[in-house]
Design a protein around this motif. Structure first.
Motif: not given
Length: 226
Positions: A98, A102, A133, A130-131, A127
């Motif tokens: 996660a 980022t 990105r 989910r984000a 992840e």
């Protein structure tokens, strides 16, 4: 109680030290089964699904209220078994994944074991979705590292990992796929972030909610040696 499922005994002092430094008073229970990784490497992670579920069931029977799986190769299998054992189960590398998405879109995964590459890449992509990105995940096997680990040459093992990380020039973040690689993070000189799983994985044991990357926790966690 927090139980830790390991496939190598080298992880026991690592997580005990992390507990002592950042989570004093936390009780941990260690369960070590090297055979799970050996079989997963030979036959694939799904081949150990029943054995992993049995290990989780034993941990719960001994009082564990959550389980942290420290092996990246079988982490997905462990999480998938959570519904059947009735307690939260977290793969140690999920919080690291996660964090990686980022840090930037170009993620490079370094692993000493080939069996860890695909599960880690898939986790990072999960992840990222989910984000919401964008992410481009590449993987690289650290040549010659695992034989040193198996031979008990920890210094040589970490030196190989450090050299591999320092040779990276085209990534926004480097992910060390296996918990055993974590100490190499302290000696790298590469300019981009280098992420390791043990510290954020253990810290996540105190998270609330139902996110699969966090363990709900309402009391002291247990860690049993086995």
């Amino acid at each position: 109680m927090l139980a830790l499922l390991h496939t190598s005994s080298v992880h026991v002092p690592v997580f005990d030290a992390l507990r002592d430094a950042a989570h004093p008073g936390l009780e941990l229970r260690h369960h070590v089964d090297a055979g799970l990784l050996e079989r997963a490497r030979r036959d694939g992670p799904e081949a150990v699904a029943e054995a992993v579920a049995a290990a989780l069931t034993r941990a719960v029977a001994e009082g564990a209220r959550a389980v942290l799986c420290t092996c990246s190769t079988i982490g997905g299998v462990a999480e998938a078994a959570a519904a059947g054992v009735g307690v939260p189960v977290l793969r140690v590398d999920r919080p690291m994944a996660a964090a990686a998405v980022t840090a930037g879109p170009r993620v490079l995964v370094l692993a000493a074991l080939e069996s860890t590459l695909a599960p880690t890449a898939e986790l990072i992509e999960e992840e990222a979705r989910r984000a919401e990105r964008p992410v481009q995940v590449r993987t690289r096997l650290v040549d010659g590292a695992w034989p040193r680990f198996e031979a008990g040459d920890g210094e040589g093992y970490l030196r190989r990992v450090t050299e591999a990380a320092d040779s990276v020039t085209d990534a926004d973040v480097i992910v060390l796929a296996q918990a055993s690689m974590a100490p190499a993070r302290e000696s790298t000189k590469v300019r981009v972030p280098v992420l390791a799983s043990p510290a954020p994985g253990l810290a996540a044991r105190g998270g609330g909610g139902t996110h699969p990357g966090r363990l709900s926790h309402s009391g002291p966690a247990v860690h049993t040696a086995g």
